[in-house]
Design a protein around this motif. Structure first.
Motif, PDB file in Angstrom:
ATOM      1  N   ARG A   1      15.054  33.165  78.820  1.00 18.80           N
ATOM      2  CA  ARG A   1      14.888  31.728  79.048  1.00 18.80           C
ATOM      3  C   ARG A   1      13.796  31.202  78.124  1.00 18.80           C
ATOM      4  O   ARG A   1      13.278  31.914  77.262  1.00 18.80           O
ATOM      5  CB  ARG A   1      14.513  31.490  80.521  1.00 18.80           C
ATOM      6  CG  ARG A   1      15.633  31.849  81.500  1.00 18.80           C
ATOM      7  CD  ARG A   1      16.677  30.800  81.567  1.00 18.80           C
ATOM      8  NE  ARG A   1      17.853  31.156  82.341  1.00 18.80           N
ATOM      9  CZ  ARG A   1      17.903  31.274  83.652  1.00 18.80           C
ATOM     10  NH1 ARG A   1      16.798  31.149  84.359  1.00 18.80           N
ATOM     11  NH2 ARG A   1      19.044  31.557  84.260  1.00 18.80           N
ATOM     12  N   ALA A   2      13.410  29.965  78.297  1.00 16.43           N
ATOM     13  CA  ALA A   2      12.455  29.311  77.387  1.00 16.43           C
ATOM     14  C   ALA A   2      11.033  29.816  77.635  1.00 16.43           C
ATOM     15  O   ALA A   2      10.814  30.723  78.427  1.00 16.43           O
ATOM     16  CB  ALA A   2      12.532  27.793  77.581  1.00 16.43           C
TER      17      ALA A   2
ATOM     18  N   TRP B   1      23.467  25.472  71.941  1.00 11.48           N
ATOM     19  CA  TRP B   1      22.392  26.130  71.203  1.00 11.48           C
ATOM     20  C   TRP B   1      22.716  27.622  71.112  1.00 11.48           C
ATOM     21  O   TRP B   1      22.913  28.289  72.143  1.00 11.48           O
ATOM     22  CB  TRP B   1      21.059  25.996  71.919  1.00 11.48           C
ATOM     23  CG  TRP B   1      20.328  24.707  71.708  1.00 11.48           C
ATOM     24  CD1 TRP B   1      20.828  23.522  71.260  1.00 11.48           C
ATOM     25  CD2 TRP B   1      18.937  24.489  71.951  1.00 11.48           C
ATOM     26  NE1 TRP B   1      19.840  22.568  71.229  1.00 11.48           N
ATOM     27  CE2 TRP B   1      18.666  23.146  71.631  1.00 11.48           C
ATOM     28  CE3 TRP B   1      17.895  25.302  72.394  1.00 11.48           C
ATOM     29  CZ2 TRP B   1      17.402  22.592  71.752  1.00 11.48           C
ATOM     30  CZ3 TRP B   1      16.628  24.754  72.534  1.00 11.48           C
ATOM     31  CH2 TRP B   1      16.387  23.404  72.193  1.00 11.48           C
TER      32      TRP B   1
ATOM     33  N   TYR C   1      10.531  21.855  65.516  1.00 14.54           N
ATOM     34  CA  TYR C   1      11.763  21.188  65.962  1.00 14.54           C
ATOM     35  C   TYR C   1      12.369  20.538  64.713  1.00 14.54           C
ATOM     36  O   TYR C   1      11.804  19.593  64.165  1.00 14.54           O
ATOM     37  CB  TYR C   1      11.444  20.113  67.005  1.00 14.54           C
ATOM     38  CG  TYR C   1      11.116  20.634  68.375  1.00 14.54           C
ATOM     39  CD1 TYR C   1       9.810  21.008  68.706  1.00 14.54           C
ATOM     40  CD2 TYR C   1      12.095  20.750  69.352  1.00 14.54           C
ATOM     41  CE1 TYR C   1       9.500  21.479  69.974  1.00 14.54           C
ATOM     42  CE2 TYR C   1      11.791  21.221  70.628  1.00 14.54           C
ATOM     43  CZ  TYR C   1      10.498  21.593  70.924  1.00 14.54           C
ATOM     44  OH  TYR C   1      10.195  22.058  72.190  1.00 14.54           O
TER      45      TYR C   1
ATOM     46  N   LEU D   1      15.503  25.164  66.002  1.00 15.01           N
ATOM     47  CA  LEU D   1      14.191  25.295  66.645  1.00 15.01           C
ATOM     48  C   LEU D   1      13.626  26.671  66.328  1.00 15.01           C
ATOM     49  O   LEU D   1      14.338  27.678  66.450  1.00 15.01           O
ATOM     50  CB  LEU D   1      14.321  25.127  68.160  1.00 15.01           C
ATOM     51  CG  LEU D   1      13.066  25.404  68.989  1.00 15.01           C
ATOM     52  CD1 LEU D   1      11.913  24.466  68.635  1.00 15.01           C
ATOM     53  CD2 LEU D   1      13.389  25.297  70.481  1.00 15.01           C
TER      54      LEU D   1
ATOM     55  N   SER E   1      10.748  29.099  67.540  1.00 15.32           N
ATOM     56  CA  SER E   1       9.792  29.320  68.615  1.00 15.32           C
ATOM     57  C   SER E   1       9.357  30.783  68.595  1.00 15.32           C
ATOM     58  O   SER E   1       9.641  31.517  67.659  1.00 15.32           O
ATOM     59  CB  SER E   1      10.405  28.916  69.957  1.00 15.32           C
ATOM     60  OG  SER E   1       9.443  29.029  70.992  1.00 15.32           O
ATOM     61  N   MET E   2       8.693  31.206  69.675  1.00 17.24           N
ATOM     62  CA  MET E   2       8.133  32.565  69.649  1.00 17.24           C
ATOM     63  C   MET E   2       7.839  33.038  71.067  1.00 17.24           C
ATOM     64  O   MET E   2       7.823  32.233  72.013  1.00 17.24           O
ATOM     65  CB  MET E   2       6.835  32.580  68.856  1.00 17.24           C
ATOM     66  CG  MET E   2       5.785  31.711  69.537  1.00 17.24           C
ATOM     67  SD  MET E   2       4.446  31.204  68.473  1.00 17.24           S
ATOM     68  CE  MET E   2       5.255  30.043  67.403  1.00 17.24           C
TER      69      MET E   2
ATOM     70  N   ARG F   1      11.756  33.557  68.660  1.00 11.96           N
ATOM     71  CA  ARG F   1      12.932  32.990  69.312  1.00 11.96           C
ATOM     72  C   ARG F   1      13.402  31.835  68.431  1.00 11.96           C
ATOM     73  O   ARG F   1      12.603  30.925  68.137  1.00 11.96           O
ATOM     74  CB  ARG F   1      12.563  32.493  70.706  1.00 11.96           C
ATOM     75  CG  ARG F   1      13.717  31.887  71.506  1.00 11.96           C
ATOM     76  CD  ARG F   1      14.716  32.902  71.902  1.00 11.96           C
ATOM     77  NE  ARG F   1      15.648  32.436  72.950  1.00 11.96           N
ATOM     78  CZ  ARG F   1      16.812  33.017  73.186  1.00 11.96           C
ATOM     79  NH1 ARG F   1      17.179  34.041  72.453  1.00 11.96           N
ATOM     80  NH2 ARG F   1      17.603  32.576  74.143  1.00 11.96           N
TER      81      ARG F   1
ATOM     82  N   TYR G   1      16.721  29.030  67.458  1.00 14.58           N
ATOM     83  CA  TYR G   1      17.961  28.403  67.922  1.00 14.58           C
ATOM     84  C   TYR G   1      18.539  27.561  66.797  1.00 14.58           C
ATOM     85  O   TYR G   1      17.796  26.964  66.012  1.00 14.58           O
ATOM     86  CB  TYR G   1      17.694  27.457  69.096  1.00 14.58           C
ATOM     87  CG  TYR G   1      17.086  28.063  70.335  1.00 14.58           C
ATOM     88  CD1 TYR G   1      15.698  28.065  70.514  1.00 14.58           C
ATOM     89  CD2 TYR G   1      17.874  28.604  71.339  1.00 14.58           C
ATOM     90  CE1 TYR G   1      15.129  28.595  71.670  1.00 14.58           C
ATOM     91  CE2 TYR G   1      17.306  29.137  72.498  1.00 14.58           C
ATOM     92  CZ  TYR G   1      15.939  29.124  72.643  1.00 14.58           C
ATOM     93  OH  TYR G   1      15.370  29.642  73.788  1.00 14.58           O
TER      94      TYR G   1
ATOM     95  N   PRO H   1      17.470  21.756  76.763  1.00 10.05           N
ATOM     96  CA  PRO H   1      16.208  22.458  76.504  1.00 10.05           C
ATOM     97  C   PRO H   1      15.340  21.818  75.407  1.00 10.05           C
ATOM     98  O   PRO H   1      14.220  22.249  75.183  1.00 10.05           O
ATOM     99  CB  PRO H   1      16.651  23.853  76.095  1.00 10.05           C
ATOM    100  CG  PRO H   1      18.037  23.681  75.603  1.00 10.05           C
ATOM    101  CD  PRO H   1      18.631  22.555  76.386  1.00 10.05           C
ATOM    102  N   THR H   2      15.787  20.745  74.812  1.00 12.92           N
ATOM    103  CA  THR H   2      15.080  20.153  73.676  1.00 12.92           C
ATOM    104  C   THR H   2      13.667  19.702  74.029  1.00 12.92           C
ATOM    105  O   THR H   2      12.793  19.648  73.183  1.00 12.92           O
ATOM    106  CB  THR H   2      15.884  18.951  73.126  1.00 12.92           C
ATOM    107  OG1 THR H   2      17.279  19.170  73.323  1.00 12.92           O
ATOM    108  CG2 THR H   2      15.600  18.733  71.659  1.00 12.92           C
ATOM    109  N   GLY H   3      13.448  19.370  75.306  1.00 15.18           N
ATOM    110  CA  GLY H   3      12.118  18.906  75.680  1.00 15.18           C
ATOM    111  C   GLY H   3      11.279  19.959  76.362  1.00 15.18           C
ATOM    112  O   GLY H   3      10.160  19.690  76.817  1.00 15.18           O
TER     113      GLY H   3
HETATM  114  C1  PHB Z   1      11.858  28.747  73.648  1.00 10.07           C
HETATM  115  O1  PHB Z   1      10.828  29.276  73.189  1.00 10.07           O
HETATM  116  O2  PHB Z   1      12.823  29.418  74.095  1.00 10.07           O
HETATM  117  C2  PHB Z   1      11.954  27.231  73.670  1.00 10.07           C
HETATM  118  C3  PHB Z   1      10.867  26.479  73.265  1.00 10.07           C
HETATM  119  C4  PHB Z   1      10.948  25.080  73.273  1.00 10.07           C
HETATM  120  C5  PHB Z   1      12.124  24.478  73.680  1.00 10.07           C
HETATM  121  C6  PHB Z   1      13.225  25.237  74.098  1.00 10.07           C
HETATM  122  C7  PHB Z   1      13.139  26.629  74.087  1.00 10.07           C
HETATM  123  O3  PHB Z   1      12.215  23.112  73.679  1.00 10.07           O
END
Ligand code: PHB
Ligand code: APR
Length: 389
Positions: free
Chosen positions: A44-45, A184, A200, A209, A211-212, A219, A221, A292-294
């Motif tokens: 998950r996020a 996604w 983003y 996206l 992320s980490m 992570r 997307y 999940p964008t926010g």
């Molecule tokens: C994630 O790290 O999985 C993540 C981060 C920010 C988001 C959605 C997912 O908006």
């Protein structure tokens, strides 16, 4: 069996509520249809608002989070090769914490075990009875034997596909839903993050996206078609597409590697009203879903748990039902603002199949205004770090 609060669902919502109530001497039983390992296997996020972090501290479950998480003071927004930072700290005085939801759930399970919290795994056919009376009860089957738990209250923390929301009659329940025409495609890779903050990225090819989870677990997307499946995307194809959607300077620095997880999630906005029916209270994904964008999924569950926990404490300690009577109204007021922000971020950064050239110009102007306007950036920052409870 009898308990004070039956909690249906052993995800982060149910576990956090159970832990908070138990620490105040309020008896709970958590009913989880899967096993602990299955629940912990969900990717998950990983963005936590300060309100969620505070709840974990109240629950006495913050030691590993404090030791292993990252604090992010801002995020990067990019559009093609152009990029700018939104500095949360400058605009709001606060930041967000980066710590995987899987780790949050693991810490909550460990804390529940340490307090000998009652969790029943592999439950089947959970049913809520007489929720609109003063004597609700829950039945379920485990190991082929039907069980019954009489209780004061039921907390429906059983996610979007759970039984709790369905227990509220359609004559009472009103649902609001928006489905997005894309998904996604996410991967997890044991590689260093491409940047110290999240990126983003909007682009002519769609959203991405970066992320980490930690210094060597990233992570990523990319927006994909709803008709795609993870098997349609080799790792190489994913990395090539990601590089096309993020600014060249980051694409050049991107360290790729084999995916250790690859999955596609659809995007949906969903809210059910009310979030209470008699002695049944809905929390988290059982009541609402955001794209999940926010980064609001877990953080909207957190404010539900805050309101319900506070209300139940008021009921049991002071005999005052004001908190539980106002739960649905308070929770929904904050949920709808998070729904709006998540919907807005999704529309700002994604490519929609039916966008006209004019629509694309409006989207570009929206991003340019955000780039140039301090107030616009402050509005995004206030929503991203989390509106007040
Ligand atoms: C994630 O790290 O999985 C993540 C981060 C920010 C988001 C959605 C997912 O908006
Ligand atoms: N009986 C018992 N348990 C159930 C039932 C049922 N009928 N239906 C679902 N469950 C369990 C699921 O197996 C899951 O472990 O309820 C739990 C619900 O957990 P989540 O779906 O994670 O929902 P929640 O705890 O509200 O957490 C919200 O999870 O999906 C993400 O983005 C979302 O970050 C947000 C967070």
């Amino acid at each position: 069996m009898r308990t004070q609060v039956v909690i249906i669902g052993g995800g982060p919502s149910g576990l956090l509520l159970s832990q908070l109530l138990h620490k105040q001497g309020i008896d709970t039983v958590v009913l989880e249809r899967k096993t602990r390992d299955y629940v912990l296997g969900r990717i998950r996020a990983g963005i936590l608002e300060v309100g969620f972090v505070d709840l974990m501290r109240q629950a006495g479950v913050s030691e590993r989070m404090d030791a292993e998480s990252f604090v992010h003071d801002g995020t990067v927004i990019s559009y093609g090769d152009e990029q700018f930072e939104i500095n949360f700290k400058e605009h709001t005085g606060t930041s967000v914490v980066v710590y995987g939801q899987t780790e949050v759930t693991r810490d909550l399970y460990d804390a529940r075990e340490a307090m000998d919290g009652k969790i029943v795994f592999n439950t089947e056919n959970v049913q809520i009875h007489d929720a609109d009376s003063d004597a609700p009860y829950v039945t379920y089957t485990v190991d082929g034997t039907e069980q019954r738990i009489d209780c004061d209250f039921v907390a429906g923390c059983d996610g979007f596909h759970g039984v709790s929301r369905q227990t509220i009659p359609l004559t009472v329940r009103k649902e609001y839903e928006k489905l997005y025409p894309f998904g996604w495609l996410g991967i997890l890779s044991e590689t260093p993050p491409v940047h110290e903050e999240l990126i983003y990225a909007a682009s002519d090819r769609g959203f991405a996206l970066c992320s980490m989870r930690n210094d060597n677990l990233s992570r990523y997307y990319i927006q994909c078609s709803l008709s795609d499946s993870p098997d349609d995307w080799t790792d190489e194809a994913f990395w090539q597409e990601l590089k096309r959607r993020i600014p060249a300077e980051h694409a050049e620095n991107l360290i790729t590697g084999p995916s250790i997880e690859k999955s596609i999630a659809p995007l949906r906005s969903f809210v059910t009203e009310p979030m209470r029916w008699g002695r049944l209270f809905l929390c988290g994904d059982a009541a609402h879903i955001v794209p999940p964008t926010g980064a609001k999924g877990l953080n909207t569950a957190a404010s539900d748990i805050h309101y319900l926990y506070t209300g139940l404490l008021q009921f049991y300690q002071d005999g005052d039902s004001e908190g539980i009577d106002s739960y649905s109204e308070k929770a929904l007021a904050r949920i709808w603002k998070a729904e709006r922000f998540s919907w807005w971020m999704t529309n700002l950064l994604h490519r929609f199949p039916d966008q006209s050239p004019f629509d694309l110009k409006m989207q570009a102007a929206d991003i340019a205004f955000l780039r140039d306007n301090h107030t616009a950036q402050s509005v995004l920052a206030q929503n991203y770090v989390g509106l007040p409870y």
